[in-house]
Design a protein around this motif. Structure first.
Motif, PDB file in Angstrom:
ATOM      1  N   MET A 281      -7.275  -6.969  -9.309  1.00 15.57           N
ATOM      2  CA  MET A 281      -7.619  -7.149  -8.050  1.00 15.57           C
ATOM      3  C   MET A 281      -6.723  -6.621  -7.043  1.00 15.57           C
ATOM      4  SD  MET A 281     -10.083 -10.509  -8.081  1.00 15.57           S
ATOM      5  CE  MET A 281     -11.377 -10.096  -6.963  1.00 15.57           C
TER       6      MET A 281
ATOM      7  N   TYR B  47     -19.120  -8.805   0.455  1.00 11.99           N
ATOM      8  CA  TYR B  47     -19.969  -9.616  -0.402  1.00 11.99           C
ATOM      9  C   TYR B  47     -21.303  -8.909  -0.849  1.00 11.99           C
ATOM     10  CZ  TYR B  47     -16.550 -13.439   0.812  1.00 11.99           C
ATOM     11  OH  TYR B  47     -15.500 -14.135   0.850  1.00 11.99           O
TER      12      TYR B  47
ATOM     13  N   VAL C  65     -12.993  -5.996   1.198  1.00 11.57           N
ATOM     14  CA  VAL C  65     -13.609  -6.818   0.458  1.00 11.57           C
ATOM     15  C   VAL C  65     -14.822  -7.038   1.210  1.00 11.57           C
ATOM     16  CG1 VAL C  65     -13.722  -9.160  -0.332  1.00 11.57           C
ATOM     17  CG2 VAL C  65     -11.324  -7.861   0.135  1.00 11.57           C
TER      18      VAL C  65
ATOM     19  N   LYS D  49     -10.969  -1.442  -3.378  1.00  6.62           N
ATOM     20  CA  LYS D  49     -12.138  -2.249  -2.618  1.00  6.62           C
ATOM     21  C   LYS D  49     -12.694  -3.022  -3.683  1.00  6.62           C
ATOM     22  CE  LYS D  49     -16.683  -0.466  -1.018  1.00  6.62           C
ATOM     23  NZ  LYS D  49     -17.426   0.431  -0.876  1.00  6.62           N
ATOM     24  N   VAL D  50     -12.873  -4.229  -3.462  1.00  8.90           N
ATOM     25  CA  VAL D  50     -13.520  -5.385  -4.063  1.00  8.90           C
ATOM     26  C   VAL D  50     -14.827  -5.762  -3.691  1.00  8.90           C
ATOM     27  CG1 VAL D  50     -13.123  -7.756  -4.905  1.00  8.90           C
ATOM     28  CG2 VAL D  50     -11.287  -6.220  -4.902  1.00  8.90           C
TER      29      VAL D  50
ATOM     30  N   LEU E 118      -6.979 -10.905  -0.246  1.00  7.43           N
ATOM     31  CA  LEU E 118      -6.914  -9.342  -0.546  1.00  7.43           C
ATOM     32  C   LEU E 118      -6.975  -8.648   0.605  1.00  7.43           C
ATOM     33  CD1 LEU E 118      -9.850  -9.722  -3.217  1.00  7.43           C
ATOM     34  CD2 LEU E 118      -7.523  -9.153  -3.795  1.00  7.43           C
ATOM     35  N   GLU E 119      -7.509  -8.981   1.520  1.00 13.50           N
ATOM     36  CA  GLU E 119      -7.526  -8.370   2.898  1.00 13.50           C
ATOM     37  C   GLU E 119      -6.320  -8.015   3.588  1.00 13.50           C
ATOM     38  OE1 GLU E 119     -10.975  -8.198   5.744  1.00 13.50           O
ATOM     39  OE2 GLU E 119     -11.333  -6.805   3.877  1.00 13.50           O
TER      40      GLU E 119
ATOM     41  N   THR F 255     -16.377   1.411  -5.703  1.00 11.23           N
ATOM     42  CA  THR F 255     -15.898  -0.160  -5.936  1.00 11.23           C
ATOM     43  C   THR F 255     -14.940  -0.131  -7.096  1.00 11.23           C
ATOM     44  OG1 THR F 255     -17.740  -0.945  -4.880  1.00 11.23           O
ATOM     45  CG2 THR F 255     -16.208  -2.583  -5.873  1.00 11.23           C
TER      46      THR F 255
ATOM     47  N   GLU G 242     -10.741 -13.568  -0.327  1.00  7.32           N
ATOM     48  CA  GLU G 242     -11.051 -12.646   0.645  1.00  7.32           C
ATOM     49  C   GLU G 242      -9.987 -12.287   1.441  1.00  7.32           C
ATOM     50  OE1 GLU G 242     -14.314 -13.629   3.391  1.00  7.32           O
ATOM     51  OE2 GLU G 242     -13.206 -11.955   4.776  1.00  7.32           O
TER      52      GLU G 242
END
Lengths: 97, 464
Positions: free
Chosen positions: B301, B340, B338, B306-307, B331-332, B380, B328
């Motif tokens: 990750m 959902y 990120v 992009k997750v 990671l950002e 992604t 989130e």
């Protein structure tokens, strides 16, 4: 037959409301389905008015007791329904980021 | 005069119901809509209390007791609604719906004494629909909160149909007002309707419960409208029918989101038939499962661009919404995009995931609906599936024998890597195997969502 002609006004109202209901829900994003269902749930709590009337017209102890329970249940539906919906929607409001 | 003021109050209340429901359909006005309808309801209740006049022109009696009942109901309802966990919201709605149904049922019970003067058909309709809605909602509540297990009675559908016919027979019998059998028939009808409600909901699988609750919701609406007819009360009629029709449409919309017909939900025995086909068709899946550790997942990750996170019911059960938001943000802060991916029926209710994630302050525009996110999966790097199963099962597209065949799903397999967090290899609610788990791109991160994600977050932090 008699039932229908006696209540013509109400029947027109029913038909109109069916269409209004359909029209209102037509284009709702799926995110709002749960709050919408919950809000609708609270609105049908309007049945409480019937229970208030029925209890207010009761004379016998038995019917008063049943009416008492009915009013409690109706209030639960109304208050619980609106509060739960509000709690759900509270989470959608814009948060400071 | 009093009567006319009350009529106007009812008119205003009716308008607030319609307007409130309309506002509820848009995210920016939803809250106002709810408050508006609540205001109208309060107005209608107090108007009735003080201004209502009986046919003889007298005011309502027993007012102190009515106030006492209102007080008890308000207190209980308020506390219950405030205390309930966000994850338990669906069963709470079901419970409140049952209360409304019971209220309609009790009204008919009392009005039975006037069955000769008022329209027997309406009293009966209120009794039958109210009882079905009451007992059905209680069963739905029990099922959702895990108090009642799924249960398949043999020939259940035939018993239900038979029961319905018997109900119609007794309803006819009562409406003939034959004095000798009237009372017995009336109470038999009450008992049968309650039983029918139970049998109606019992065999329906837990995943379909939102649809059933929505349907029962519209039932209660109709039951309330019966009361409106009985008392020539327009606000009850408007509120009841509005919910009845809106609820029915909402039910159908929900079914469409799952690509199934309402009939299929009601008689299809989702859980039961799915388990049967799962044991024959599902065993065909061959392959190995790759398991990975939290630190492997962390590396994957951290070096992604992009997750996409796919939340499901497992996230709700584990109360992992706050951890997922932490992940989130982490990671950002590393410059990773990120998002959902929200499947329309993820969780146990449409919008369930949105409510849950919004609770942990996840920004509204990060929640992307299925149609919009699906084309994005090809770009992604990592998809993290948290406690979701059926909504990412490729069998819905490839296997016509699968019970979920035809349901639109999230195309997670077009991403570079798929990490699936699950507690075990147990099948999802539909009870079918998921070949995604055996896919070459897929790795499994076993464990409770909250624990696994917390570990993942600390591993990513450790990578610094």
């Amino acid at each position: 037959m008699e039932l229908i002609s006696q209540h013509m006004e109400l029947i027109y109202l029913i038909i109109l409301m069916v269409f209004v209901g359909i029209e209102i829900i037509g284009h709702v994003p799926s995110v709002l389905h749960t709050p919408l269902m919950s809000g609708a749930n609270a609105i049908h709590g309007v049945v409480i008015i019937g229970s208030i009337i029925v209890m207010g017209e009761s004379d016998s102890f038995l019917y008063q007791t049943i009416g008492f329970v009915a009013v409690i249940l109706g209030t639960l539906n109304v208050v619980g329904g609106f509060v739960v919906t509000d709690r759900m929607l509270e989470m959608f409001k814009k948060k400071k980021s | 005069m009093q009567k006319h003021i009350l009529e106007i109050i009812y008119l205003i209340a009716s308008v607030t119901f319609i307007g409130g429901l309309k506002f509820l359909g848009h995210p920016s006005t939803a809250r106002r809509g709810n408050l508006l309808a609540a205001f109208g309801m309060t107005l209608a209740i107090f108007g009735t209390l003080f201004l209502y006049q009986t046919d003889q022109g007298t005011s309502l009696k027993n007012l102190p007791f009515i106030f006492l009942a209102l007080g008890i109901g308000t207190l209980l309802g308020f506390v219950a609604a405030k205390k309930v966990q966000m994850t338990a919201m669906p069963e709470m709605v079901s419970l409140f719906n049952g209360m409304g149904g019971a209220c309609a049922m009790l009204i008919s019970l009392i009005e039975f004494q006037h069955i000769h003067e008022k329209s027997p058909l309406i009293i009966l309709a209120g009794l039958i629909i109210g009882s079905i809605s009451f007992s059905g909602s209680i069963v739905a509540w029990g099922k959702l909160s895990g108090k009642i297990k799924d249960f398949n009675l043999k020939f259940q559908q035939y018993i239900s149909i038979l029961l319905l016919l018997v109900i119609v027979y007794f309803a006819y019998d009562v409406s003939c007002l034959d004095a000798s059998t009237l009372t017995t028939s009336f109470y038999t009808l009450l008992a049968l309707s309650l039983l029918y409600g139970v049998l109606f909901v019992f065999p329906i699988g837990g995943a379909d419960m939102p649809v059933v609750i929505s349907l029962l919701n519209s039932f209660t609406g109709v039951a309330a409208a019966c009361g409106g007819f009985l008392y020539d009360n327009k606000v009850m009629l408007v509120g009841g029918i509005l919910v009845g029709s809106a609820g029915t449409l909402l039910t159908i919309v929900m079914c469409n989101a799952m690509n199934r017909s309402l009939l299929n939900v009601l008689i299809g025995n989702f859980g039961g038939s799915a388990a049967a086909s799962g044991s024959t068709g599902g065993s065909g899946i061959q392959g190995n499962i790759k398991e990975l550790t939290a630190s492997d997942a962390a590396i994957l990750m951290k070096y992604a661009k992009k997750v996409v996170i796919v939340p499901g019911y497992g996230l709700a059960v584990a109360q992992a919404q706050h951890v997922v938001h932490e992940l989130e943000m982490l990671l950002e802060s590393e410059g990773i995009e990120v998002k959902y991916a929200i499947h329309p029926v993820a969780g146990r209710m449409p919008g369930h995931m949105n409510v849950l994630l919004a609770e942990s302050n996840v920004s509204y525009d990060k929640l992307v609906e299925m149609e919009e996110i699906n084309p994005e999966f090809t770009t992604t790097d990592v998809v993290l599936v948290v406690g979701a199963n059926d909504v990412v099962n490729p069998a819905a597209k490839t296997d016509p024998s699968s019970p979920i065949y035809g349901m639109p799903i999230l195309d997670v397999e077009s991403a570079q890597h798929v990490i699936v967090n699950k507690r075990s290899m147990k099948a999802g609610y539909a009870g079918i195997e998921n070949e995604l788990f055996y896919h070459a791109k897929t790795s499994m991160l076993f464990g409770d969502a909250k624990k696994a994600l917390t570990q993942l977050v600390s591993e990513i932090k450790a990578l610094g």
